[in-house]
Design an enzyme around this catalytic site. Structure first.
Site, PDB file in Angstrom:
ATOM      1  N   GLU A  56      -3.583  -0.107  -2.962  1.00  0.00           N
ATOM      2  CA  GLU A  56      -4.045   1.318  -2.096  1.00  0.00           C
ATOM      3  C   GLU A  56      -2.840   1.816  -1.701  1.00  0.00           C
ATOM      4  OE1 GLU A  56      -7.489   0.888   0.061  1.00  0.00           O
ATOM      5  OE2 GLU A  56      -8.645  -0.514  -1.355  1.00  0.00           O
TER       6      GLU A  56
ATOM      7  N   CYS B 179      -2.879   8.281   4.630  1.00  0.00           N
ATOM      8  CA  CYS B 179      -2.722   8.028   3.217  1.00  0.00           C
ATOM      9  C   CYS B 179      -3.299   9.205   2.337  1.00  0.00           C
ATOM     10  CB  CYS B 179      -3.464   6.621   2.696  1.00  0.00           C
ATOM     11  SG  CYS B 179      -5.101   6.541   3.094  1.00  0.00           S
TER      12      CYS B 179
HETATM   13  P1  NAP Z   1       4.348  -0.835   3.644  1.00  0.00           P
HETATM   14  O1  NAP Z   1       5.571  -0.578   4.630  1.00  0.00           O
HETATM   15  O2  NAP Z   1       4.393  -0.815   2.332  1.00  0.00           O
HETATM   16  O3  NAP Z   1       3.750  -2.049   4.536  1.00  0.00           O
HETATM   17  C1  NAP Z   1       2.356  -2.170   4.421  1.00  0.00           C
HETATM   18  C2  NAP Z   1       2.218  -3.784   4.809  1.00  0.00           C
HETATM   19  O4  NAP Z   1       2.649  -4.521   3.696  1.00  0.00           O
HETATM   20  C3  NAP Z   1       2.679  -4.111   6.000  1.00  0.00           C
HETATM   21  O5  NAP Z   1       1.851  -5.171   6.407  1.00  0.00           O
HETATM   22  C4  NAP Z   1       4.031  -4.653   5.475  1.00  0.00           C
HETATM   23  O6  NAP Z   1       4.715  -5.541   6.457  1.00  0.00           O
HETATM   24  C5  NAP Z   1       3.699  -5.343   4.223  1.00  0.00           C
HETATM   25  N1  NAP Z   1       4.881  -5.377   3.318  1.00  0.00           N
HETATM   26  C6  NAP Z   1       5.563  -4.265   2.779  1.00  0.00           C
HETATM   27  N2  NAP Z   1       6.447  -4.599   1.878  1.00  0.00           N
HETATM   28  C7  NAP Z   1       6.349  -5.749   1.869  1.00  0.00           C
HETATM   29  C8  NAP Z   1       6.945  -6.997   0.932  1.00  0.00           C
HETATM   30  N3  NAP Z   1       7.988  -6.820   0.238  1.00  0.00           N
HETATM   31  N4  NAP Z   1       6.522  -8.268   1.124  1.00  0.00           N
HETATM   32  C9  NAP Z   1       5.592  -8.475   1.848  1.00  0.00           C
HETATM   33  N5  NAP Z   1       4.829  -7.753   2.557  1.00  0.00           N
HETATM   34  C10 NAP Z   1       5.148  -6.362   2.438  1.00  0.00           C
HETATM   35  O7  NAP Z   1       3.417   0.417   4.104  1.00  0.00           O
HETATM   36  P2  NAP Z   1       3.326   1.085   5.640  1.00  0.00           P
HETATM   37  O8  NAP Z   1       4.360   2.006   6.006  1.00  0.00           O
HETATM   38  O9  NAP Z   1       2.974  -0.019   6.623  1.00  0.00           O
HETATM   39  O10 NAP Z   1       2.021   2.130   5.491  1.00  0.00           O
HETATM   40  C11 NAP Z   1       2.276   3.514   5.053  1.00  0.00           C
HETATM   41  C12 NAP Z   1       2.074   3.592   3.511  1.00  0.00           C
HETATM   42  O11 NAP Z   1       0.632   3.037   3.239  1.00  0.00           O
HETATM   43  C13 NAP Z   1       1.992   5.093   3.062  1.00  0.00           C
HETATM   44  O12 NAP Z   1       2.784   5.031   1.981  1.00  0.00           O
HETATM   45  C14 NAP Z   1       0.348   5.361   3.014  1.00  0.00           C
HETATM   46  O13 NAP Z   1       0.377   6.256   1.989  1.00  0.00           O
HETATM   47  C15 NAP Z   1       0.111   3.956   2.294  1.00  0.00           C
HETATM   48  N6  NAP Z   1      -1.525   3.933   2.655  1.00  0.00           N
HETATM   49  C16 NAP Z   1      -2.490   4.151   1.669  1.00  0.00           C
HETATM   50  C17 NAP Z   1      -3.657   3.904   1.632  1.00  0.00           C
HETATM   51  C18 NAP Z   1      -4.746   4.080   0.626  1.00  0.00           C
HETATM   52  O14 NAP Z   1      -5.705   3.876   0.710  1.00  0.00           O
HETATM   53  N7  NAP Z   1      -4.095   4.433  -0.439  1.00  0.00           N
HETATM   54  C19 NAP Z   1      -4.109   3.831   2.950  1.00  0.00           C
HETATM   55  C20 NAP Z   1      -3.431   3.625   4.102  1.00  0.00           C
HETATM   56  C21 NAP Z   1      -1.970   3.729   4.044  1.00  0.00           C
HETATM   57  P3  NAP Z   1       5.774  -5.251   7.418  1.00  0.00           P
HETATM   58  O15 NAP Z   1       5.283  -4.395   8.517  1.00  0.00           O
HETATM   59  O16 NAP Z   1       5.741  -6.520   8.177  1.00  0.00           O
HETATM   60  O17 NAP Z   1       6.759  -4.843   6.740  1.00  0.00           O
END
Ligand code: NAP
Length: 461
Positions: free
Chosen positions: A229, A263
């Site tokens: 997601e 999101c």
């Molecule tokens: P993110 O940086 O991708 O992080 C999301 C989660 O994944 C965090 O727990 C992060 O840990 C972990 N993560 C990221 N890269 C990783 C990797 N290479 N290996 C292991 N774990 C990894 O996203 P965010 O900034 O938290 O959230 C914002 C994004 O989420 C936006 O793009 C938003 O659109 C999207 N979102 C989508 C939905 C949907 O339903 N489609 C809902 C909510 C949010 P760390 O924090 O420790 O890096």
């Protein structure tokens, strides 16, 4: 020892930190989860549902700690009371359909045959959650996965490092066995190593497109099921018969609530030329009413962005659009609290077009672009001109027209006269780079279980 840190957007200081778990210990935690799973799955679904709801209730009792803790971690103003409304709504809804969603599909029950498809839990489900709605995004998978008989391991975002810990504490205090729901503090390498070692039977990742790619790469060749997601750039389309005030109210709220860090937040709006001027004028007035400031102050309606690096992206996209001819309509003097860091004034841009990154890339901040359109065909083309597809918000009084337009849209959800909402009875899903799979609804339960077919031929005399 590596520490995972939450830098608070309130004051830029470390608010919480936890040691990252070494791989060997994390593997042991997974082994415990696997061992506990069979017994958990053997319990009747009603019992599992009851325990999950008890965990949800226990978390609700922690409201006085949860709300300021959220403000410190990711900047949401305390006046909004956390995210209990959606958290409870989703939990209660999935609880109400769990037994039905998990019951076997009976194909034949006769003297000669029993033929049916049963739903079995995957086993150990891994939930990787983002900071923007840290409780609501997590519960979308945690609740139905547990109800379906899986054990769950959660790894929460560094920015909201305390959320997984608190959820697990609430559930365990409510009676969920400790190995059934565990929170692990994991860095990226350990997360990837666990996934690559086939530790999990299903992974739900909610987060950025780049993060989703990393998880998909880590899982390559393991055949682990993935729910992804990811990001969005959700549009609104205001047609000539729209209720203008309602459209402004909902779309501006959808664009800016939670500092635009949603999101399914509204990031671009297309307005029929007959309503354009009035829509822009009312939108600017609406947004100008925000009070930007410290999220712990009950008067604050717009908090800082969760991290100054997220605000920097918004600032860069807005500056780029303005350098290419866009006009910024919100007077910065209205928001003297904008500090050039995490505290960011909202913004409304006009004279924008799709050559600008601001109208095509996820902004994830309290800034929105508005464009004039002549007709449905032009609006559809612009709405689809994007690599993401999560939701679309259509404003009209004509449900047939909305359905017709909906069929031409590359999106996961079509809204009419509402936006920025997640209906737990419907499937939450996206297309293109917004991801794969679907959560909540009956289909969410199906994605957290696997089918097992029974074809039983009876011996007849
Ligand atoms: P993110 O940086 O991708 O992080 C999301 C989660 O994944 C965090 O727990 C992060 O840990 C972990 N993560 C990221 N890269 C990783 C990797 N290479 N290996 C292991 N774990 C990894 O996203 P965010 O900034 O938290 O959230 C914002 C994004 O989420 C936006 O793009 C938003 O659109 C999207 N979102 C989508 C939905 C949907 O339903 N489609 C809902 C909510 C949010 P760390 O924090 O420790 O890096």
């Amino acid at each position: 020892m590596t520490m995972i840190k939450c830098i608070s957007p309130v004051n830029g200081e470390v608010y919480a930190e936890r040691p990252a778990m070494p791989l060997e210990l994390a593997k042991q935690a997974v082994a415990h989860a696997r061992l506990a799973q069979k017994n958990w799955a053997r319990r009747p679904v009603e019992e599992r549902v009851k325990l999950v709801l008890a965990g949800v209730a226990r978390l609700n009792e922690m409201v006085d700690e949860v709300v300021p803790e959220l403000a410190w971690q990711m900047g949401r103003p305390v006046r909004y009371g956390g995210e209990f409304k959606g958290f409870n709504e989703r939990s209660n809804y999935v609880a109400s359909i769990a037994a039905d969603a998990l019951k076997p599909i009976i194909v034949e029950e006769s003297d000669r045959f029993e033929r049916r498809i049963e739903r079995e839990p995957h086993g150990v489900v891994f939930v990787i959650a983002p900071w923007n709605y840290p409780y609501m995004t997590a519960i979308n998978t945690v609740a139905p996965a547990l109800m379906a008989g899986n054990t769950v391991i959660i790894k929460h975002a560094s920015q909201t490092i305390l959320v997984g810990e608190r959820m697990v504490r609430a559930f365990i205090e409510a009676g969920v066995p400790a190995d059934v729901f565990q929170n692990l503090f994991l860095d990226h390498d350990t997360t990837a190593a666990l996934i690559a070692a086939k530790s999990f039977d299903f992974i739900n990742f909610t987060g950025s497109v780049e993060g989703g790619r990393s998880i998909e790469r880590a899982a390559a060749g393991t055949f682990t099921g993935l729910g992804l997601e990811l990001g969005g750039k959700d549009p609104g389309y205001v047609m000539e018969d729209a209720d203008l005030d309602a459209a402004v109210d909902t779309l501006m709220d959808g664009a800016t609530y939670n500092s635009g860090q949603c999101c399914c937040g509204i990031e671009r709006i297309y307005v029929h030329e007959s309503l354009y001027d009035a829509f822009v004028e009312k939108s600017v007035a609406w947004v100008s009413n925000y009070k930007l400031g410290n999220p712990l102050d009950p008067e604050t309606t717009l908090g800082p962005m969760a991290n100054k690096r997220f605000a920097a992206t918004v600032r860069q996209q807005v500056a780029d659009a303005v350098s290419k001819g866009a006009k910024a309509l919100i007077d910065p003097k209205l928001f003297p609290q904008d500090d050039g860091g995490a505290y960011l004034a909202p913004q409304v841009l006009v004279d924008v077009d799709h050559s600008m990154e601001f109208m095509r890339e996820e902004t994830f901040g309290p800034a929105v672009g508005i464009m004039k359109v002549k007709n449905d065909a032009e609006a559809i083309e612009l709405m689809n001109d994007c690599q993401y597809g999560l939701t679309v918000s259509l404003w009209t009084n004509d449900a047939d027209r909305a359905s017709r337009i909906g069929r031409d849209l590359e999106t996961g959800t079509v809204f009419m006269n509402r936006a920025d909402y997640l209906d737990p009875a419907l499937c939450w899903t996206g297309v293109k780079e917004t991801g794969r799979g679907g959560s909540l609804s009956i289909l969410g339960f199906h994605n957290l279980t696997r089918p097992k077919s029974y074809h039983l031929k009876k011996v007849t005399a």
